[in-house]
Design a protein around this motif. Structure first.
Motif, PDB file in Angstrom:
ATOM      1  N   SER A 120     -26.721  32.519 -65.583  1.00 18.16           N
ATOM      2  CA  SER A 120     -27.851  32.622 -64.662  1.00 18.16           C
ATOM      3  C   SER A 120     -27.657  33.649 -63.561  1.00 18.16           C
ATOM      4  N   ILE A 121     -26.402  33.958 -63.201  1.00 19.26           N
ATOM      5  CA  ILE A 121     -26.174  34.837 -62.055  1.00 19.26           C
ATOM      6  C   ILE A 121     -25.278  36.024 -62.399  1.00 19.26           C
ATOM      7  N   VAL A 122     -24.111  35.773 -63.024  1.00 18.91           N
ATOM      8  CA  VAL A 122     -23.150  36.850 -63.244  1.00 18.91           C
ATOM      9  C   VAL A 122     -23.679  37.887 -64.236  1.00 18.91           C
ATOM     10  N   ILE A 123     -24.091  37.451 -65.427  1.00 17.22           N
ATOM     11  CA  ILE A 123     -24.567  38.396 -66.448  1.00 17.22           C
ATOM     12  C   ILE A 123     -25.806  39.169 -65.979  1.00 17.22           C
TER      13      ILE A 123
ATOM     14  N   PHE B  32     -32.207  36.052 -69.025  1.00 19.02           N
ATOM     15  CA  PHE B  32     -31.047  35.153 -69.121  1.00 19.02           C
ATOM     16  C   PHE B  32     -31.252  33.850 -68.360  1.00 19.02           C
ATOM     17  N   PRO B  33     -31.513  33.882 -67.032  1.00 20.54           N
ATOM     18  CA  PRO B  33     -31.721  32.593 -66.347  1.00 20.54           C
ATOM     19  C   PRO B  33     -32.977  31.873 -66.816  1.00 20.54           C
TER      20      PRO B  33
ATOM     21  N   GLY C 296     -32.692  28.278 -68.498  1.00 22.35           N
ATOM     22  CA  GLY C 296     -33.384  27.162 -67.859  1.00 22.35           C
ATOM     23  C   GLY C 296     -34.311  26.437 -68.820  1.00 22.35           C
ATOM     24  N   VAL C 297     -35.034  27.199 -69.652  1.00 24.05           N
ATOM     25  CA  VAL C 297     -35.936  26.598 -70.639  1.00 24.05           C
ATOM     26  C   VAL C 297     -35.142  25.815 -71.669  1.00 24.05           C
ATOM     27  N   TYR C 298     -34.015  26.383 -72.119  1.00 22.22           N
ATOM     28  CA  TYR C 298     -33.165  25.696 -73.098  1.00 22.22           C
ATOM     29  C   TYR C 298     -32.641  24.373 -72.535  1.00 22.22           C
ATOM     30  N   GLU C 299     -32.136  24.409 -71.294  1.00 26.04           N
ATOM     31  CA  GLU C 299     -31.607  23.199 -70.673  1.00 26.04           C
ATOM     32  C   GLU C 299     -32.688  22.131 -70.527  1.00 26.04           C
ATOM     33  N   PHE C 300     -33.907  22.579 -70.203  1.00 26.39           N
ATOM     34  CA  PHE C 300     -35.002  21.613 -70.007  1.00 26.39           C
ATOM     35  C   PHE C 300     -35.346  20.908 -71.315  1.00 26.39           C
ATOM     36  N   PHE C 301     -35.492  21.679 -72.384  1.00 30.03           N
ATOM     37  CA  PHE C 301     -35.884  21.076 -73.654  1.00 30.03           C
ATOM     38  C   PHE C 301     -34.704  20.388 -74.355  1.00 30.03           C
ATOM     39  N   ARG C 302     -33.489  20.864 -74.114  1.00 24.35           N
ATOM     40  CA  ARG C 302     -32.320  20.254 -74.777  1.00 24.35           C
ATOM     41  C   ARG C 302     -31.886  18.966 -74.094  1.00 24.35           C
ATOM     42  N   TYR C 303     -31.850  18.994 -72.746  1.00 21.54           N
ATOM     43  CA  TYR C 303     -31.345  17.838 -72.022  1.00 21.54           C
ATOM     44  C   TYR C 303     -32.390  17.161 -71.138  1.00 21.54           C
TER      45      TYR C 303
ATOM     46  N   LYS D 155     -33.662  18.251 -68.328  1.00 16.50           N
ATOM     47  CA  LYS D 155     -33.377  18.365 -66.899  1.00 16.50           C
ATOM     48  C   LYS D 155     -33.755  19.758 -66.401  1.00 16.50           C
ATOM     49  N   ARG D 156     -34.065  19.831 -65.113  1.00 15.48           N
ATOM     50  CA  ARG D 156     -34.369  21.113 -64.481  1.00 15.48           C
ATOM     51  C   ARG D 156     -33.074  21.691 -63.927  1.00 15.48           C
ATOM     52  N   ASN D 157     -32.744  22.909 -64.351  1.00 12.34           N
ATOM     53  CA  ASN D 157     -31.483  23.534 -63.985  1.00 12.34           C
ATOM     54  C   ASN D 157     -31.643  24.293 -62.675  1.00 12.34           C
ATOM     55  N   PHE D 158     -31.060  23.739 -61.598  1.00 15.10           N
ATOM     56  CA  PHE D 158     -31.192  24.339 -60.270  1.00 15.10           C
ATOM     57  C   PHE D 158     -30.563  25.728 -60.225  1.00 15.10           C
ATOM     58  N   ILE D 159     -29.396  25.879 -60.852  1.00 18.12           N
ATOM     59  CA  ILE D 159     -28.703  27.170 -60.810  1.00 18.12           C
ATOM     60  C   ILE D 159     -29.495  28.234 -61.562  1.00 18.12           C
ATOM     61  N   ALA D 160     -30.129  27.851 -62.685  1.00 17.81           N
ATOM     62  CA  ALA D 160     -30.944  28.799 -63.437  1.00 17.81           C
ATOM     63  C   ALA D 160     -32.143  29.253 -62.609  1.00 17.81           C
ATOM     64  N   VAL D 161     -32.765  28.323 -61.894  1.00 15.82           N
ATOM     65  CA  VAL D 161     -33.897  28.681 -61.021  1.00 15.82           C
ATOM     66  C   VAL D 161     -33.432  29.613 -59.916  1.00 15.82           C
ATOM     67  N   LEU D 162     -32.277  29.297 -59.318  1.00 19.20           N
ATOM     68  CA  LEU D 162     -31.731  30.138 -58.256  1.00 19.20           C
ATOM     69  C   LEU D 162     -31.413  31.536 -58.785  1.00 19.20           C
ATOM     70  N   GLY D 163     -30.806  31.603 -59.979  1.00 15.31           N
ATOM     71  CA  GLY D 163     -30.505  32.899 -60.575  1.00 15.31           C
ATOM     72  C   GLY D 163     -31.748  33.703 -60.855  1.00 15.31           C
ATOM     73  N   LEU D 164     -32.804  33.032 -61.320  1.00 12.38           N
ATOM     74  CA  LEU D 164     -34.073  33.700 -61.599  1.00 12.38           C
ATOM     75  C   LEU D 164     -34.636  34.329 -60.326  1.00 12.38           C
ATOM     76  N   ILE D 165     -34.611  33.558 -59.242  1.00  9.40           N
ATOM     77  CA  ILE D 165     -35.125  34.064 -57.961  1.00  9.40           C
ATOM     78  C   ILE D 165     -34.267  35.224 -57.457  1.00  9.40           C
ATOM     79  N   SER D 166     -32.928  35.064 -57.550  1.00 10.14           N
ATOM     80  CA  SER D 166     -32.023  36.095 -57.053  1.00 10.14           C
ATOM     81  C   SER D 166     -32.201  37.403 -57.812  1.00 10.14           C
ATOM     82  N   VAL D 167     -32.264  37.316 -59.146  1.00  8.40           N
ATOM     83  CA  VAL D 167     -32.428  38.521 -59.974  1.00  8.40           C
ATOM     84  C   VAL D 167     -33.776  39.177 -59.698  1.00  8.40           C
ATOM     85  N   ALA D 168     -34.820  38.373 -59.586  1.00  9.71           N
ATOM     86  CA  ALA D 168     -36.153  38.915 -59.319  1.00  9.71           C
ATOM     87  C   ALA D 168     -36.198  39.645 -57.980  1.00  9.71           C
ATOM     88  N   LEU D 169     -35.530  39.082 -56.972  1.00 13.13           N
ATOM     89  CA  LEU D 169     -35.518  39.725 -55.653  1.00 13.13           C
ATOM     90  C   LEU D 169     -34.717  41.023 -55.674  1.00 13.13           C
TER      91      LEU D 169
END
Length: 249
Positions: free
Chosen positions: A24-27, A53-54, A58-65, A67-81
């Motif tokens: 979500s963040i490094v790649i 990537f994030p 995040g979509v995979y984690e939501f449908f697989r488990y 749950k809403r992935n906080f780190i994926a959401v944060l990575g999405l916002i960070s990359v977009a900014l």
């Protein structure tokens, strides 16, 4: 297998904190810094690939488990900014604000999470992939020290939030010091890469030392309240030999 053990196994399957950070963040950050030049993907395509990537994780984690992935959401916002600053050619000061805002938001989220049933300190440190949580909880119940441990867990959360406050301040100082060229230029991308390289010794290593100190504090609390050594409370995934010997006994 008891119902409690089944719950722990289910919780283990849905927790991948370090993989979350990587995907979500490094790649995405590496893609933006190393492949956004005209010789590679270009600014806009690199942003799209980095966001995938994030978003995809995040979509995979939501449908697989479920749950809403906080780190994926944060990575999405960070990359977009970050990508948006380069595309819109905003002043470099906005990059410094963004670099400070992301860890500050995480630190705030850590603090807020202490008032919820799912504090983030449990996700990253006190989780079944690192420690044998089920065994620890049984021992705490036997010693009637659950309340004391919860207090210390909350205290560890405050220390944890403090590491992100440190990162926020240092990120702002580092960004203002290094990134001085107009955004959207090759010099801007080069300075962004330099900032990232310096962030490891200046920010990442001290933050990791503080994280290790927090883990040590958490383990000392577990040792004092349960009597177990570190080897005895490591997750079975980390210390399978200890786990198997206990099962045989």
């Amino acid at each position: 297998m008891t119902q409690t053990a089944q719950d722990v196994r289910s919780q283990q399957e849905g927790q991948h904190p370090w993989l979350d950070l990587l995907v979500s963040i490094v790649i995405p950050s590496i893609i933006l810094m190393k492949f956004s030049g005209d010789d590679w993907l270009g600014s806009a395509p690199a942003l799209v690939v980095a966001l995938a990537f994030p978003l995809g994780w995040g979509v995979y984690e939501f449908f697989r488990y479920g749950k809403r992935n906080f780190i994926a959401v944060l990575g999405l916002i960070s990359v977009a900014l970050t990508g948006g600053i380069g595309l819109l050619e905003l002043d470099a000061e906005w990059l410094a604000i963004k670099e400070a805002a992301v860890p500050a938001i995480i630190g705030l989220a850590v603090l807020v999470s202490t008032f919820t049933p799912y504090p983030l300190i449990r996700t990253l440190l006190y989780n079944p992939r690192v420690l044998d949580v089920e065994k620890i909880q049984r021992a705490l119940a036997e010693h009637r020290s659950e309340a004391i441990f919860e207090q210390r867990l909350n205290r560890a959360s405050y220390y944890f939030a403090g590491t992100f406050l440190f990162s926020s301040v240092m990120n702002y100082v580092l960004a203002r010091w290094i990134v001085t060229s107009p955004s959207g230029t090759p010099a801007f991308n080069e300075e962004l890469g330099q900032m990232t390289l310096l962030s490891y010794p200046v920010i990442a290593i001290p933050s990791m030392v503080m994280m290790m100190a927090i883990f040590w504090y958490l383990w000392r609390s577990i040792r004092a309240l349960t009597g177990y050594t570190l080897e005895e409370v490591l997750s079975p995934a980390i210390a399978p030999d200890n786990h198997s010997s206990e099962e045989q006994s």
